[in-house]
Design a protein around this motif. Structure first.
Motif, short mmCIF file in Angstrom:
data_model
loop_
_atom_site.label_atom_id
_atom_site.label_comp_id
_atom_site.label_asym_id
_atom_site.label_seq_id
_atom_site.Cartn_x
_atom_site.Cartn_y
_atom_site.Cartn_z
N ALA A 566 -4.67 33.90 -56.82
CA ALA A 566 -3.63 34.31 -57.76
C ALA A 566 -2.49 33.30 -57.79
O ALA A 566 -1.98 32.94 -58.87
N ASP A 567 -2.09 32.83 -56.63
CA ASP A 567 -1.03 31.83 -56.56
C ASP A 567 -1.45 30.53 -57.25
O ASP A 567 -0.68 29.91 -57.98
N LEU A 568 -2.70 30.15 -57.04
CA LEU A 568 -3.24 28.95 -57.68
C LEU A 568 -3.26 29.10 -59.20
O LEU A 568 -2.85 28.19 -59.94
N ALA A 569 -3.71 30.25 -59.68
CA ALA A 569 -3.79 30.48 -61.12
C ALA A 569 -2.40 30.46 -61.76
O ALA A 569 -2.21 29.88 -62.84
N THR A 570 -1.44 31.08 -61.09
CA THR A 570 -0.08 31.13 -61.63
C THR A 570 0.56 29.75 -61.66
O THR A 570 1.16 29.33 -62.66
#
Length: 878
Positions: A566-570
């Motif tokens: 999720a952090d990577l996608a954001t």
């Protein structure tokens, strides 16, 4: 006459003979000593001094040693250099041996055989990678592969016929591979980077393997764990047998074996893993790989789970969607995700701490790891309540219910315990009354004696009574003869026992004082003994909850990976792909995650590109042409990596993506030879291409780059042409096919589903500008000479190359059929004379003024005036 070995050396030789193939670390006090050939080999490998000790058969005995307290660092060096090490410890106190006589030898025995696949020490392991021990077994027409990581307890098995062994070893990257004697799998083990260990054939007996597994798990039958083939039982049995041998009966804590179903994951062969640099860069090491580019996990368990997901993307659609749901939910709540990641950063590696405790190699910090991990887990579980995606809800449930164990560990342990139990000082004050009193005696002995003295003075009514100490009597009570009369008479005589009379004083003792003296003298040892007993009790309590703790550790890894995705996608602007059972492959604005990361460090932008490998329900093949350096290989690889990420449950680097399930991923990119096997670059290329054509099914994704370039032009073109037709007509898979053979672009008119695409370039003032943009259509040139110039070839070589190229191209346009004839017509090559210095170009007033400017020295007013001055000079130049 021959030397008779000393009793100690005879013991060494006997232990050495019982453990062939391993260096023997022979404990002598504070050192592990090595002798004979072991000493010579170890001294060279460890770069330590080689000395001598006595003689044997008339020759000096080579000797070297390493300190016990620093043994782990030496073990790491030896293991990395391919050694196995047998550790022989002293099994009794040397004082006990001395009681038996001057020539008695301290009892010693091997307590552990250290091998690459059986490491548990934190300093010997990579925290973010598994350390697998694998075993391959063949039983008649069946074959299986079992693997275990004793540092985490993971234990799995799968059917694995010999042709599948290389890809599976490439996926797992085990440190050690167990095979039956005579199996001849040296090449496969070497290619996978695994040390190969041969075991007797009896170690791979399926019936014996079943009994070993039942004994390990304390069950009558393995039916509760699943249905296993004979080969699978043989492989698992060999693993258990080897662990029993190397750990000397101290078995690790292994989870029940999981059977990995065939076809449950995307099949990726060794060449494809290498070409795509999934977990390791071609240059070696982790940096530059896909794994390094996307790893935002904050726990060791999460990092290991990420590597497993990238190495084996799932083909279970429901599982992929569940993982995507968890990531999407956290993307929508970035504040919660940040809180989760902050809490996860405080989670230690519970899996490996639990394993060390099970093997009795753990310490107080491993107990503290349980406390910290379960405490953070409870906080994380509280945040993941209510309407939560199934994967996160299930993980949160595994984190609940550990309150009693956490309370016990919290009450028993200090905040920052020492590494080793033998050092003491890890039990918190107030946890054990006996320990508190013993510590008080150890640390405050004088104060305790003073308190007892005041108590006795009051009871005897003798204010001058003293408690004193000497080396003969130890502690004693002393008073004058006058006052002593009262203490010698009943009832005080029943408490105070007369011990000695001197000229002016009378000395007494009491039962209580004698016991106190003993406790004071033994307080340090007693305190350590009590702490060891408490440690044993806490260890047992943790192991009683081992299964639940293991589930909690897995849950934390799952949450960590979802939060990391999720952090990577954001942060990177990645999107959720549509993954289904179709054969679609449509990517809009796709990017290469590794290249984009590198360009960001250089403050450069990545050019995104689309890719559509479907025409309705028919899979398409893109034939990609264009010059070198334009980005063809990057485009090929990025689409393969997007498929890997999507089926690993991550979001992908694209504006939009619709991906039908990829059953197999094949890549033939790059050039490399295999001299050890006598294979040229072209031969390696053909072997890898053959593997693709023989295995790819209609749900496969294939990327091919420059097939046929290792041979003559017409041979290469014909091979590439035939490969393309086979992919289209037989394999019927989705494919990206990059080539410099422009003649192949004619296939788009002959084969339905084949489309031409090219990487755009622009020529400007004799320069080639790479736009890195993939467009429909075909390239008309390769721009090889221009690329050669960019690479720095001498100007004379570039000029001659242009001359030859022009002649060949003009001859082809004029219908020449023999290239040799065209070459015969070329003027002979003559080296150009040394270039004379070029005359200095005339400098215009504008250029001269610009050269004289130092921008950093200009004030704002001077800069404004300069603009008007330059504008005037520009007018003059015009």
């Amino acid at each position: 006459m021959t030397d008779q070995p000393t009793p100690m050396m005879a013991q060494y030789l006997a232990i050495r003979e019982a453990n062939p193939g391993a260096l023997l670390f022979y404990r002598m006090g504070d050192f592990y000593e090595m002798f004979f050939e072991d000493a010579v080999a170890a001294a060279a490998a460890l770069d330590i001094a080689l000395t001598r000790r006595g003689t044997h058969l008339g020759q000096p005995i080579p000797m070297c040693g390493v300190p016990v307290h620093a043994a782990e660092s030496y073990l790491l060096t030896l293991i990395r250099k391919g050694f196995r090490v047998a550790i022989a410890e002293q099994m009794e106190d040397p004082a006990e041996a001395r009681k038996r006589g001057a020539k008695s030898v301290v009892a010693r025995d091997v307590v552990r055989l250290v091998t690459p696949g059986t490491l548990t020490e934190e300093s010997l392991l990579e925290a973010r990678r598994h350390n697998f021990l694998a075993a391959h077994a063949t039983v008649r027409d069946e074959a299986a592969l079992a693997w275990v990581d004793i540092s985490t307890g993971a234990f799995q098995v799968m059917a694995c016929p010999l042709p599948r062994l290389a890809p599976e070893l490439a996926r797992l990257a085990p440190r050690e591979l167990l095979v039956a004697e005579g199996a001849r799998l040296d090449d496969l083990a070497q290619e996978a980077g695994a040390a190969m260990t041969e075991l007797p054939g009896g170690a791979f007996d399926s019936a014996t393997g079943a009994r070993r597994l039942c004994a390990l798990y304390g069950v009558e039958t393995l039916d509760g764990f699943g249905s296993f083939s004979r080969a699978e039982l043989a492989a698992m049995g060999a693993v258990v047998d080897y662990l029993d041998m190397t750990q000397k009966g101290q078995m690790p804590l292994l989870r029940p074996p999981l059977r990995e179903a065939s076809g449950g994951t995307m099949q990726i062969d060794a060449a494809t893993r290498r070409n795509l640099e999934l977990t390791q860069a071609l240059s070696g090491g982790r940096e530059g790989s896909l794994l390094a580019a996307i790893d935002r996990s904050v726990t060791a368990g999460g990092a290991r789970l990420l590597e497993r997901r990238i190495s084996a993307p799932s083909r279970d659609l429901a599982r992929i969607h569940a993982r995507q749901d968890a990531v999407a939910w956290l993307v929508e709540d970035p504040r919660l995700n940040a809180d989760l990641r902050a809490a996860l950063q405080r989670v230690p590696d519970m899996d490996r701490a639990l394993s060390r405790l099970a093997l009795d190699r753990g310490g107080p910090r491993d107990l503290a790891a349980m406390r910290a991990g379960l405490t953070q887990g409870a906080q994380i579980a509280a945040w993941l309540s209510g309407e939560v995606p199934a994967d996160l809800s299930g993980a949160a449930q595994a984190l609940r219910g550990h309150e009693a164990l956490v309370a016990l560990l919290d009450a028993a342990l200090v905040a920052e315990p020492p590494l080793l139990a033998r050092d003491g000082g890890f039990v918190a004050a107030g946890h054990d009354a006996d320990l508190d009193q013993t510590r008080r005696l150890r640390d405050e002995g004088r104060g305790v004696i003073a308190g007892m003295q005041a108590d006795y003075a009051a009871r005897a009514g003798v204010p001058g009574l003293k408690i004193r100490h000497n080396n003969v009597l130890g502690y004693f009570i002393e008073t004058t003869a006058t006052h002593a009369e009262r203490m010698l008479a009943p009832p005080l005589s029943q408490v105070f026992i007369h011990r000695q009379t001197t000229a002016s004083q009378i000395r007494f003792t009491t039962v209580e004082l004698s016991e106190l003296e003993t406790r004071i003298l033994n307080a340090r040892d007693r305190a350590l003994e009590i702490e060891r007993e408490i440690f044993a009790g806490l260890r047992a309590a943790v192991l009683d909850h081992a299964a639940a703790i293991g589930q909690a550790a897995q849950a934390l890894a799952e949450i960590d990976l979802a939060a990391a995705f999720a952090d990577l996608a954001t942060a990177e602007g990645w999107t959720r792909p549509v993954v289904d059972d179709s054969r679609a492959f449509v990517v809009e604005g796709g990017r290469h995650p590794v290249v984009e990361r590198a360009l960001k460090r250089q403050s450069s932008a990545f050019v995104a590109n689309d890719c559509a490998l479907t025409q309705g329900d028919t899979p398409a093949i893109w034939l990609l042409t264009g010059p070198n350096m334009a980005g063809k290989s990057t485009f090929l690889r990025q689409n393969a990596l997007i498929a890997v990420l999507a089926q690993a449950g991550a979001f992908v680097p694209a504006r939009k993506a619709h991906l039908g399930m990829v059953s197999q991923l094949f890549s033939r990119v790059g050039a490399a030879d295999d001299l050890a096997r006598g294979r040229s670059t072209f031969m390696v290329e053909m072997v890898e291409t053959a593997a693709i054509l023989n295995q790819a099914d209609d749900h496969a994704l294939v990327i091919l780059d420059e097939i046929g370039r290792g041979t003559s032009t017409w041979d290469g073109l014909s091979i590439a042409w035939a490969v393309m037709e086979h992919l289209h007509g037989v394999n019927r898979c989705r494919a990206l096919f990059a080539t410099h053979y422009h003649e192949m672009t004619a296939l788009s008119a002959r084969l339905a589903g084949v489309e031409n695409a090219t990487v755009a370039v622009r020529e400007w003032q004799g320069e080639v500008i790479f736009l890195h943009e993939v467009r429909k259509g075909a390239a008309d040139r390769s721009y090889g000479v221009q690329v050669a110039r960019l690479a720095g070839l001498p100007a004379g070589v570039i000029e001659r190359a242009r001359e030859v190229l022009d002649a060949l191209e003009s001859g082809e346009r004029e219908g020449a059929t023999r290239p040799a004839a065209l070459i015969d017509d070329l003027p002979l090559f003559r080296a150009a004379p040394p270039a004379s210095p070029a005359p200095k170009p005339r400098v215009s007033p504008l250029e001269g003024r610009l050269d004289a400017i130092h921008p950093d020295r200009l004030t704002p007013r001077e800069a404004l005036d300069l603009i008007y001055e330059l504008k005037a000079l520009t007018g003059e130049s015009a």
